[in-house]
Design an enzyme around this catalytic site. Structure first.
Site, PDB file in Angstrom:
ATOM      1  N   HIS A  94     -36.595 -31.032 -39.730  1.00 32.17           N
ATOM      2  CA  HIS A  94     -35.664 -31.888 -38.875  1.00 32.17           C
ATOM      3  C   HIS A  94     -34.425 -31.835 -38.647  1.00 32.17           C
ATOM      4  O   HIS A  94     -33.770 -31.185 -39.650  1.00 32.17           O
ATOM      5  CB  HIS A  94     -35.922 -33.450 -39.707  1.00 32.17           C
ATOM      6  CG  HIS A  94     -34.764 -34.330 -39.362  1.00 32.17           C
ATOM      7  ND1 HIS A  94     -34.760 -34.884 -37.902  1.00 32.17           N
ATOM      8  CD2 HIS A  94     -33.893 -35.150 -40.015  1.00 32.17           C
ATOM      9  CE1 HIS A  94     -33.777 -35.663 -37.869  1.00 32.17           C
ATOM     10  NE2 HIS A  94     -33.173 -35.903 -39.011  1.00 32.17           N
ATOM     11  N   HIS A  96     -30.554 -32.359 -35.835  1.00 31.81           N
ATOM     12  CA  HIS A  96     -29.942 -33.110 -34.976  1.00 31.81           C
ATOM     13  C   HIS A  96     -29.304 -32.172 -33.827  1.00 31.81           C
ATOM     14  O   HIS A  96     -28.407 -32.075 -33.458  1.00 31.81           O
ATOM     15  CB  HIS A  96     -28.921 -33.688 -35.177  1.00 31.81           C
ATOM     16  CG  HIS A  96     -29.046 -34.695 -36.568  1.00 31.81           C
ATOM     17  ND1 HIS A  96     -28.168 -35.302 -37.261  1.00 31.81           N
ATOM     18  CD2 HIS A  96     -30.303 -35.073 -37.078  1.00 31.81           C
ATOM     19  CE1 HIS A  96     -28.678 -36.079 -38.104  1.00 31.81           C
ATOM     20  NE2 HIS A  96     -29.988 -35.997 -38.022  1.00 31.81           N
ATOM     21  N   TYR A 115     -44.265 -24.677 -19.260  1.00 29.55           N
ATOM     22  CA  TYR A 115     -45.616 -24.463 -19.904  1.00 29.55           C
ATOM     23  C   TYR A 115     -45.545 -24.254 -21.265  1.00 29.55           C
ATOM     24  O   TYR A 115     -46.731 -24.421 -21.946  1.00 29.55           O
ATOM     25  CB  TYR A 115     -46.371 -22.989 -19.219  1.00 29.55           C
ATOM     26  CG  TYR A 115     -45.924 -22.101 -19.869  1.00 29.55           C
ATOM     27  CD1 TYR A 115     -46.338 -21.449 -21.165  1.00 29.55           C
ATOM     28  CD2 TYR A 115     -45.300 -20.998 -18.939  1.00 29.55           C
ATOM     29  CE1 TYR A 115     -46.115 -20.141 -21.470  1.00 29.55           C
ATOM     30  CE2 TYR A 115     -44.736 -19.881 -19.449  1.00 29.55           C
ATOM     31  CZ  TYR A 115     -45.126 -19.275 -20.901  1.00 29.55           C
ATOM     32  OH  TYR A 115     -44.872 -18.198 -21.159  1.00 29.55           O
ATOM     33  N   TYR A 210     -51.688 -16.983 -29.439  1.00 29.16           N
ATOM     34  CA  TYR A 210     -50.672 -16.015 -29.177  1.00 29.16           C
ATOM     35  C   TYR A 210     -49.677 -16.364 -30.261  1.00 29.16           C
ATOM     36  O   TYR A 210     -49.193 -17.580 -30.518  1.00 29.16           O
ATOM     37  CB  TYR A 210     -49.938 -16.721 -27.810  1.00 29.16           C
ATOM     38  CG  TYR A 210     -48.743 -16.117 -27.465  1.00 29.16           C
ATOM     39  CD1 TYR A 210     -48.149 -14.893 -26.798  1.00 29.16           C
ATOM     40  CD2 TYR A 210     -47.601 -17.059 -27.950  1.00 29.16           C
ATOM     41  CE1 TYR A 210     -47.075 -14.532 -26.560  1.00 29.16           C
ATOM     42  CE2 TYR A 210     -46.359 -16.534 -27.407  1.00 29.16           C
ATOM     43  CZ  TYR A 210     -46.164 -15.549 -26.815  1.00 29.16           C
ATOM     44  OH  TYR A 210     -44.827 -15.010 -26.624  1.00 29.16           O
TER      45      TYR A 210
HETATM   46  P1  13P Z   1     -29.998 -35.894 -45.830  1.00 28.83           P
HETATM   47  O1  13P Z   1     -28.829 -35.244 -46.215  1.00 28.83           O
HETATM   48  O2  13P Z   1     -30.426 -37.072 -46.849  1.00 28.83           O
HETATM   49  O3  13P Z   1     -31.285 -34.935 -45.676  1.00 28.83           O
HETATM   50  O4  13P Z   1     -29.801 -36.609 -44.657  1.00 28.83           O
HETATM   51  C1  13P Z   1     -29.558 -35.889 -43.590  1.00 28.83           C
HETATM   52  C2  13P Z   1     -30.265 -36.516 -42.091  1.00 28.83           C
HETATM   53  O5  13P Z   1     -30.335 -35.958 -41.266  1.00 28.83           O
HETATM   54  C3  13P Z   1     -30.501 -37.839 -41.980  1.00 28.83           C
HETATM   55  O6  13P Z   1     -31.596 -38.089 -40.810  1.00 28.83           O
END
Ligand code: 13P
Length: 218
Positions: A94, A96, A115, A210
Site C-alpha cells: 500500500h 500513496h 494492455y 510472462y
Molecule cells: P501506518 O504508518 O500506520 O502504516 O499508516 C500509513 C498509511 O499510509 C495509512 O494509510
C-alpha cells in the site's frame, strides 16, 4: 527466529526502502505485509523505514491480535481482510503514489488505456470509496474493489497492489502508478479510446507465463 521468517522480515524492509527510493511513496505513508504462519508480517505504524530492523516488524494473527515492539500499521485491517478473502495472496503493498492518488481524488477508475492493465486481472482498476484510514469501513471497501483484481485505488488516499510474492506485489504497485500516469496524460488530450474487454482478455491469456505474471493469479 527461524531462517525463513528472518528472510521474510528482511524482504519486507528492503521493499519498504525501495518504495520510497522509487518515488512511489514518501515518509511513513504506505505499508507492506507478507503472509506468514496464521497471519502476516507487517511494517509497524508511523516508523521511518530507514530505522527498521527485522525485530521491529510486527506480526498480526488473522484474528487481529498482534506481537512486536511497536503497534502494527494502522491499516492492518485491510491487510488482514485481503488475506482472508484471497487465499492466493501472499503479499500486499500500500502506498500513496502521486498519479494513483490524483485519479483517486477524482474518483476516476483506470480503464483499459494500455494492455498492461491485464496484469491486474480485468479491464478496469476500481476505486474503493473513501473511509477514514485504518477503519473497518475502508477495509470493506478495499475488499470489494479488489474482487477479481490484483490492485485498486483508494479515494482521497492512494493505491494497493497484491501478489503471490512480495516481488510480484511490488511489480504491480509500480505498474499501477505507470498506468495512472499514462491515463492522466492521455486525458489531457481528450477522452482516450480504450481497448475492448476481448482485447484485454487476449492479453491476460497471452501473459500467463510472462515475467512476474502468473496465470493462476489473474
Ligand atoms: P501506518 O504508518 O500506520 O502504516 O499508516 C500509513 C498509511 O499510509 C495509512 O494509510
Amino acid at each position: 527466529m527461524k531462517k525463513a521468517e528472518l528472510a521474510k522480515r528482511q524482504a519486507l524492509i528492503s521493499h519498504c526502502l525501495e518504495l520510497n527510493e522509487s518515488g512511489l511513496n514518501r515518509g511513513t505513508s504506505g505499508n507492506i505485509s507478507i503472509r506468514h504462519d496464521d497471519g502476516f508480517l507487517i511494517s509497524p505504524t508511523s516508523t521511518s523505514y530507514r530505522s527498521l530492523t527485522p525485530e521491529m516488524v510486527s506480526f498480526v494473527h488473522l484474528d487481529g491480535t498482534w506481537t512486536g515492539p511497536i503497534e502494527p500499521s494502522s491499516e492492518w485491517r485491510f491487510h488482514r481482510d485481503i488475506y482472508r478473502a484471497k487465499c492466493e495472496t501472499n503479499a500486499i503493498v500500500h502506498a500513496h503514489p502521486d498519479f494513483c492518488t490524483i485519479l483517486a481524488i477524482h474518483g476516476k477508475e483506470i480503464p483499459a488505456i494500455h494492455y498492461m492493465i491485464a496484469i491486474f486481472g480485468g479491464p478496469a482498476i476500481r476505486v474503493a470509496p473513501y473511509a477514514i484510514f485504518g477503519s473497518q469501513a475502508l477495509s470493506d471497501h478495499v475488499v470489494a474493489a479488489l474482487r477479481d483484481r490484483q490492485g485498486c485505488l483508494l479515494d482521497h488516499h492512494g493505491a494497493i497492489a497484491i501478489g503471490t510474492t512480495i516481488e510480484q506485489a511490488f511489480w504491480r504497485a509500480e505498474e499501477l502508478e505507470t498506468l495512472a500516469r499514462q491515463y492522466h496524460g492521455a486525458l489531457l488530450l481528450g477522452d482516450p479510446p480504450l481497448l475492448s474487454d476481448r482485447q484485454v482478455q487476449e492479453v491476460i491469456d497471452k501473459m500467463s507465463g510472462y515475467g512476474l505474471s502468473r496465470k493462476e493469479e489473474l
